[in-house]
Design a protein around this motif. Structure first.
Motif, PDB file in Angstrom:
ATOM      1  N   ALA A  80      26.220  68.003  28.210  1.00  0.00           N
ATOM      2  CA  ALA A  80      27.529  67.524  27.748  1.00  0.00           C
ATOM      3  C   ALA A  80      28.275  66.915  28.924  1.00  0.00           C
ATOM      4  CB  ALA A  80      28.340  68.658  27.142  1.00  0.00           C
ATOM      5  N   LEU A  81      28.561  65.635  28.839  1.00  0.00           N
ATOM      6  CA  LEU A  81      29.362  64.941  29.849  1.00  0.00           C
ATOM      7  C   LEU A  81      30.813  64.934  29.397  1.00  0.00           C
ATOM      8  CD1 LEU A  81      27.337  61.720  30.777  1.00  0.00           C
ATOM      9  CD2 LEU A  81      28.154  63.432  32.398  1.00  0.00           C
ATOM     10  N   LEU A  82      31.724  65.347  30.278  1.00  0.00           N
ATOM     11  CA  LEU A  82      33.161  65.272  30.026  1.00  0.00           C
ATOM     12  C   LEU A  82      33.733  64.291  31.041  1.00  0.00           C
ATOM     13  CD1 LEU A  82      33.924  69.106  29.605  1.00  0.00           C
ATOM     14  CD2 LEU A  82      33.234  67.456  27.839  1.00  0.00           C
ATOM     15  N   LEU A  83      34.091  63.115  30.595  1.00  0.00           N
ATOM     16  CA  LEU A  83      34.457  62.016  31.492  1.00  0.00           C
ATOM     17  C   LEU A  83      35.915  61.625  31.298  1.00  0.00           C
ATOM     18  CD1 LEU A  83      31.296  59.761  30.966  1.00  0.00           C
ATOM     19  CD2 LEU A  83      31.673  61.490  32.736  1.00  0.00           C
ATOM     20  N   ASP A  84      36.697  61.739  32.363  1.00  0.00           N
ATOM     21  CA  ASP A  84      38.118  61.406  32.314  1.00  0.00           C
ATOM     22  C   ASP A  84      38.336  60.031  32.929  1.00  0.00           C
ATOM     23  OD1 ASP A  84      40.841  61.404  32.142  1.00  0.00           O
ATOM     24  OD2 ASP A  84      41.139  63.346  33.098  1.00  0.00           O
ATOM     25  N   GLU A  85      38.492  59.039  32.083  1.00  0.00           N
ATOM     26  CA  GLU A  85      38.746  57.648  32.478  1.00  0.00           C
ATOM     27  C   GLU A  85      37.714  57.137  33.484  1.00  0.00           C
ATOM     28  OE1 GLU A  85      42.747  56.221  32.493  1.00  0.00           O
ATOM     29  OE2 GLU A  85      43.540  58.243  32.395  1.00  0.00           O
ATOM     30  N   PRO A  86      36.438  57.117  33.114  1.00  0.00           N
ATOM     31  CA  PRO A  86      35.396  56.700  34.063  1.00  0.00           C
ATOM     32  C   PRO A  86      35.422  55.221  34.408  1.00  0.00           C
ATOM     33  CG  PRO A  86      34.454  56.970  31.875  1.00  0.00           C
ATOM     34  CD  PRO A  86      35.879  57.466  31.788  1.00  0.00           C
ATOM     35  N   THR A  87      36.081  54.392  33.574  1.00  0.00           N
ATOM     36  CA  THR A  87      36.079  52.952  33.854  1.00  0.00           C
ATOM     37  C   THR A  87      37.141  52.540  34.863  1.00  0.00           C
ATOM     38  OG1 THR A  87      37.538  52.478  31.974  1.00  0.00           O
ATOM     39  CG2 THR A  87      35.168  52.436  31.567  1.00  0.00           C
ATOM     40  N   ASN A  88      38.053  53.465  35.205  1.00  0.00           N
ATOM     41  CA  ASN A  88      39.017  53.141  36.264  1.00  0.00           C
ATOM     42  C   ASN A  88      38.254  52.831  37.551  1.00  0.00           C
ATOM     43  OD1 ASN A  88      41.173  53.532  34.604  1.00  0.00           O
ATOM     44  ND2 ASN A  88      41.810  55.475  35.486  1.00  0.00           N
ATOM     45  N   TYR A  89      38.691  51.806  38.232  1.00  0.00           N
ATOM     46  CA  TYR A  89      38.110  51.388  39.511  1.00  0.00           C
ATOM     47  C   TYR A  89      36.747  50.703  39.363  1.00  0.00           C
ATOM     48  CZ  TYR A  89      41.525  54.956  40.814  1.00  0.00           C
ATOM     49  OH  TYR A  89      42.659  55.715  40.912  1.00  0.00           O
ATOM     50  N   LEU A  90      36.301  50.476  38.112  1.00  0.00           N
ATOM     51  CA  LEU A  90      35.069  49.714  37.912  1.00  0.00           C
ATOM     52  C   LEU A  90      35.424  48.278  37.540  1.00  0.00           C
ATOM     53  CD1 LEU A  90      32.806  52.096  35.755  1.00  0.00           C
ATOM     54  CD2 LEU A  90      32.840  51.841  38.239  1.00  0.00           C
ATOM     55  N   ASP A  91      34.712  47.311  38.138  1.00  0.00           N
ATOM     56  CA  ASP A  91      34.923  45.939  37.700  1.00  0.00           C
ATOM     57  C   ASP A  91      34.130  45.695  36.414  1.00  0.00           C
ATOM     58  OD1 ASP A  91      32.233  45.254  38.436  1.00  0.00           O
ATOM     59  OD2 ASP A  91      32.907  45.101  40.497  1.00  0.00           O
ATOM     60  N   LEU A 128      51.061  30.751  48.354  1.00  0.00           N
ATOM     61  CA  LEU A 128      51.685  31.116  47.084  1.00  0.00           C
ATOM     62  C   LEU A 128      53.041  30.423  46.999  1.00  0.00           C
ATOM     63  CD1 LEU A 128      51.069  34.957  46.657  1.00  0.00           C
ATOM     64  CD2 LEU A 128      50.225  33.138  45.174  1.00  0.00           C
ATOM     65  N   LYS A 129      53.302  29.798  45.856  1.00  0.00           N
ATOM     66  CA  LYS A 129      54.578  29.124  45.654  1.00  0.00           C
ATOM     67  C   LYS A 129      55.429  29.902  44.658  1.00  0.00           C
ATOM     68  CE  LYS A 129      52.874  24.508  46.760  1.00  0.00           C
ATOM     69  NZ  LYS A 129      52.712  23.114  46.282  1.00  0.00           N
ATOM     70  N   GLN A 130      56.722  29.654  44.688  1.00  0.00           N
ATOM     71  CA  GLN A 130      57.654  30.315  43.786  1.00  0.00           C
ATOM     72  C   GLN A 130      57.219  30.128  42.336  1.00  0.00           C
ATOM     73  OE1 GLN A 130      60.245  32.303  44.298  1.00  0.00           O
ATOM     74  NE2 GLN A 130      60.548  32.475  42.090  1.00  0.00           N
ATOM     75  N   GLY A 131      57.116  31.252  41.599  1.00  0.00           N
ATOM     76  CA  GLY A 131      56.737  31.211  40.191  1.00  0.00           C
ATOM     77  C   GLY A 131      55.249  31.261  39.930  1.00  0.00           C
ATOM     78  N   GLN A 132      54.425  31.167  40.983  1.00  0.00           N
ATOM     79  CA  GLN A 132      52.980  31.227  40.805  1.00  0.00           C
ATOM     80  C   GLN A 132      52.557  32.668  40.483  1.00  0.00           C
ATOM     81  OE1 GLN A 132      50.917  29.603  44.165  1.00  0.00           O
ATOM     82  NE2 GLN A 132      48.913  29.584  43.156  1.00  0.00           N
ATOM     83  N   LYS A 133      51.596  32.826  39.581  1.00  0.00           N
ATOM     84  CA  LYS A 133      51.120  34.155  39.193  1.00  0.00           C
ATOM     85  C   LYS A 133      49.604  34.184  39.304  1.00  0.00           C
ATOM     86  CE  LYS A 133      55.134  35.011  36.305  1.00  0.00           C
ATOM     87  NZ  LYS A 133      55.713  35.362  34.994  1.00  0.00           N
ATOM     88  N   VAL A 134      49.109  35.075  40.172  1.00  0.00           N
ATOM     89  CA  VAL A 134      47.701  35.069  40.548  1.00  0.00           C
ATOM     90  C   VAL A 134      47.075  36.435  40.282  1.00  0.00           C
ATOM     91  CG1 VAL A 134      46.059  34.760  42.449  1.00  0.00           C
ATOM     92  CG2 VAL A 134      48.130  33.342  42.342  1.00  0.00           C
ATOM     93  N   ALA A 135      45.919  36.437  39.616  1.00  0.00           N
ATOM     94  CA  ALA A 135      45.112  37.649  39.461  1.00  0.00           C
ATOM     95  C   ALA A 135      44.042  37.660  40.543  1.00  0.00           C
ATOM     96  CB  ALA A 135      44.467  37.691  38.085  1.00  0.00           C
ATOM     97  N   VAL A 136      43.932  38.775  41.257  1.00  0.00           N
ATOM     98  CA  VAL A 136      42.907  38.947  42.286  1.00  0.00           C
ATOM     99  C   VAL A 136      41.797  39.806  41.701  1.00  0.00           C
ATOM    100  CG1 VAL A 136      42.414  39.748  44.628  1.00  0.00           C
ATOM    101  CG2 VAL A 136      44.670  38.807  44.080  1.00  0.00           C
ATOM    102  N   THR A 137      40.589  39.257  41.656  1.00  0.00           N
ATOM    103  CA  THR A 137      39.469  39.971  41.047  1.00  0.00           C
ATOM    104  C   THR A 137      38.325  40.097  42.055  1.00  0.00           C
ATOM    105  OG1 THR A 137      38.381  37.997  40.159  1.00  0.00           O
ATOM    106  CG2 THR A 137      40.100  39.001  38.808  1.00  0.00           C
ATOM    107  N   GLY A 138      37.319  40.896  41.705  1.00  0.00           N
ATOM    108  CA  GLY A 138      36.168  41.119  42.578  1.00  0.00           C
ATOM    109  C   GLY A 138      35.753  42.567  42.522  1.00  0.00           C
ATOM    110  N   PHE A 139      34.498  42.835  42.882  1.00  0.00           N
ATOM    111  CA  PHE A 139      33.986  44.200  42.729  1.00  0.00           C
ATOM    112  C   PHE A 139      34.694  45.164  43.670  1.00  0.00           C
ATOM    113  CE2 PHE A 139      30.918  42.256  45.757  1.00  0.00           C
ATOM    114  CZ  PHE A 139      30.982  43.166  46.808  1.00  0.00           C
TER     115      PHE A 139
END
Length: 538
Positions: free
Chosen positions: A195-206, A361-372
């Motif tokens: 029995a696996l009891l997993l509390d939010e295992p996808t956190n910190y995974l890309d 970065l300019k005023q009003g620019q919105k950027v998502a930073v992604t990567g493993f």
């Protein structure tokens, strides 16, 4: 046959009721999702099922000899061990058998040396035979247990969860909190408990590693209970859903979409029944009031009173809707045209993590930073903010830039409550203003007086988002703010960031969170010498 029987369990934390008369069963092949709003008690329920806490009432019984693996939100690992050694600890009994076998081999070699001498005693021959038998027994046990495939399995799991990219020879003390969580998850998967009891295992995974984990769990041969706010992930892996709401657990067979549809139907049915009953109560009360004083209708009024009494005994409670947070970030006056500019920037600790970077970065620019995970996204953010020094190059902030920063892993210690944590950062505010801010973030009643360290991960994030809301800023920098947040909170945060008129730089792994409102995506995994220049330029 049920693997788990939880019967009539109740639990309180201090003066706060968490569960009341909860009963649940887990079959040997149930792939179960445990869902509910932040603070509903999901983590507490898992800790009760694991045996780390005991219920105030009721009992929890596992089938005898059931092996349980529990992934917690907060972990303790040996900081001096290497990643590979921690992974090998999943097979500690097998490695112990291998050491015994090596010891038998040494003893056999010593006994053979004695047997070759002229004055050989019969006892030495007997001892050598016993060593040979024990060696053969150990070797057979290792063969049957698949010991000689262990290193291959370790490498497979490490690759699937992204630990290989971090480096298996690094010590645990070198790892971030998110990387330690991945390491603990890998150990559990290698152990393959019943029995696996997993509390939010996808956190910190890309995304790549979330998909790998989903495939792994979908094919897992035993039972598991997983807490997650990632609805797409849950849809892929579960065949049963336990919904925790209002101190009760309700079981829904089927996948996550079947649960969502059944829950919505049930909620609407309760709402309809409530409204119909309220209308009936009003009708009865009106009739009784008009007719009880008239001799000709008093008998009928008395009959209606009895019917009303019976109705009130079976009164349907009004449906309680989950509190939806309302985040709103205060915008200070605009900065100059350029918010941040980095030139030939080298980022890292000793060795650079990326080639020289030119960022703007300019005023009003919105950027998502992604990567493993582990590639250096947090290090990049902290370097841009001046919290750690760059190896070389230059970072300049524009005139009038006011930063609001949400860090990924705050210190969680001490006994200060949620309200004290916010009030301590903003002492000029009144208690009413602080409580109003916390309520907007979805924290009400006794939650605000709980020790911050005792709150769930989602509740802690809401407290920290409340602190960010209290600040004036024109550049928001958020490092994985969606970790631990439930679906309603994620939606509210996405809306707030989309409406924020300033600049946003956010680290996130869920495209559905950011893809419809960001202006740019910086995928740091893809950065190379050729791709590193002029990011953020027109």
């Amino acid at each position: 046959m049920s693997l788990l029987n939880a019967d009539n369990i109740s639990y309180t934390f201090g003066d706060q009721l968490i569960f009341r008369s909860v009963s649940m069963k887990l079959s040997q092949h149930d792939h179960t999702g445990l869902v509910g709003a932040n603070g509903a008690g999901k983590t507490t329920l898992l800790s009760l099922l694991s045996g780390e806490r005991q219920p105030d009432e009721g009992k929890i019984e596992w089938l005898p000899e059931t092996r349980i693996g529990y992934l917690e939100q907060h972990l303790n690992l040996n900081e001096d061990m290497t990643v590979r050694d921690v992974l090998r600890s999943a097979f500690a009994p097998l490695y112990d058998m291998e050491r015994q076998m090596i010891d038998m081999a040494d003893k056999m070699a010593a006994a053979e040396d004695v047997s070759e001498a002229e004055d050989v005693y019969k006892g030495e021959r007997t001892r050598l035979d016993s060593y040979l038998r024990r060696f053969a027994e150990l070797e057979e046990q290792l063969q049957q247990s698949g010991f000689y495939q262990v290193e291959i399995e370790i490498d497979r799991i490490a690759e699937g969860l992204g630990l290989s990219e971090i480096g298996l020879d690094k010590t645990v003390g070198y790892l971030s909190g998110g990387q330690k969580t991945k390491l603990a998850l890998a150990v559990l998967l290698l152990q393959k408990p019943h029995a696996l009891l997993l509390d939010e295992p996808t956190n910190y995974l890309d995304q790549q590693h979330v998909e790998w984990l989903a495939t792994y769990l979908k094919n897992y041969p035993h039972a598991f209970v997983v807490i997650s706010h990632d609805e797409l992930f849950l849809q892929q892996v579960v065949n049963v859903v336990f919904h925790l709401e209002h101190h009760r657990v309700t079981r829904y067979p089927g996948d996550y979409r079947a649960f969502a549809a059944a829950y919505e139907l049930r909620k609407n049915q309760v709402q309809t029944m409530y409204q119909q009953q309220q209308a009936e109560i009003r009708r009865l009360e009106t009739y009784i009031q008009k007719n009880k004083v008239r001799a000709s209708t008093a008998k009928q009024a008395k009959s209606r009173e009895k019917r009303l009494e019976k109705t009130m005994e079976n009164r349907i409670k009004p449906p309680k809707l989950a509190a939806r947070p309302h985040f709103r970030f205060h915008f200070s006056k605009p900065a100059s045209g350029t918010v941040m500019e980095a030139t030939k920037l080298l980022v890292g600790y000793g060795d650079p993590l990326f080639p020289p970077l030119d960022l703007k970065l300019k005023q009003g620019q919105k950027v998502a930073v992604t990567g493993f995970n582990g590639i250096g996204k947090t290090t990049l953010l902290r370097t841009l903010l001046g919290q750690i020094p760059q190896l070389s190059g230059q970072v300049k902030l524009g005139d009038g830039v006011v930063v609001g920063y949400f860090e990924q892993e705050p210190k969680v210690d001490g006994v200060e409550s949620a309200i004290e944590r916010v009030w301590g950062a903003f002492p000029a505010l009144t208690q009413r203003e602080v409580r109003t801010g916390l309520a907007q973030c979805g924290l009400r009643g006794e939650q605000v007086f709980q020790a911050f360290k005792d709150l769930s991960g989602g509740e802690q994030s809401k407290v920290r988002l409340c602190q960010l809301m209290m600040r004036q800023a024109n550049w928001l920098v958020l490092d994985e703010p969606t970790n631990h947040l439930d679906a309603l909170a994620k939606e509210a945060l996405r809306d707030a960031l989309a409406k924020f008129p300033g600049t946003v730089l956010v680290v996130a792994h869920e495209p559905q969170f950011y893809e419809d409102w960001v202006t740019d995506v910086w995928d740091v995994s893809a950065w190379s010498n050729e791709e590193a220049g002029a990011l953020g330029e027109d």
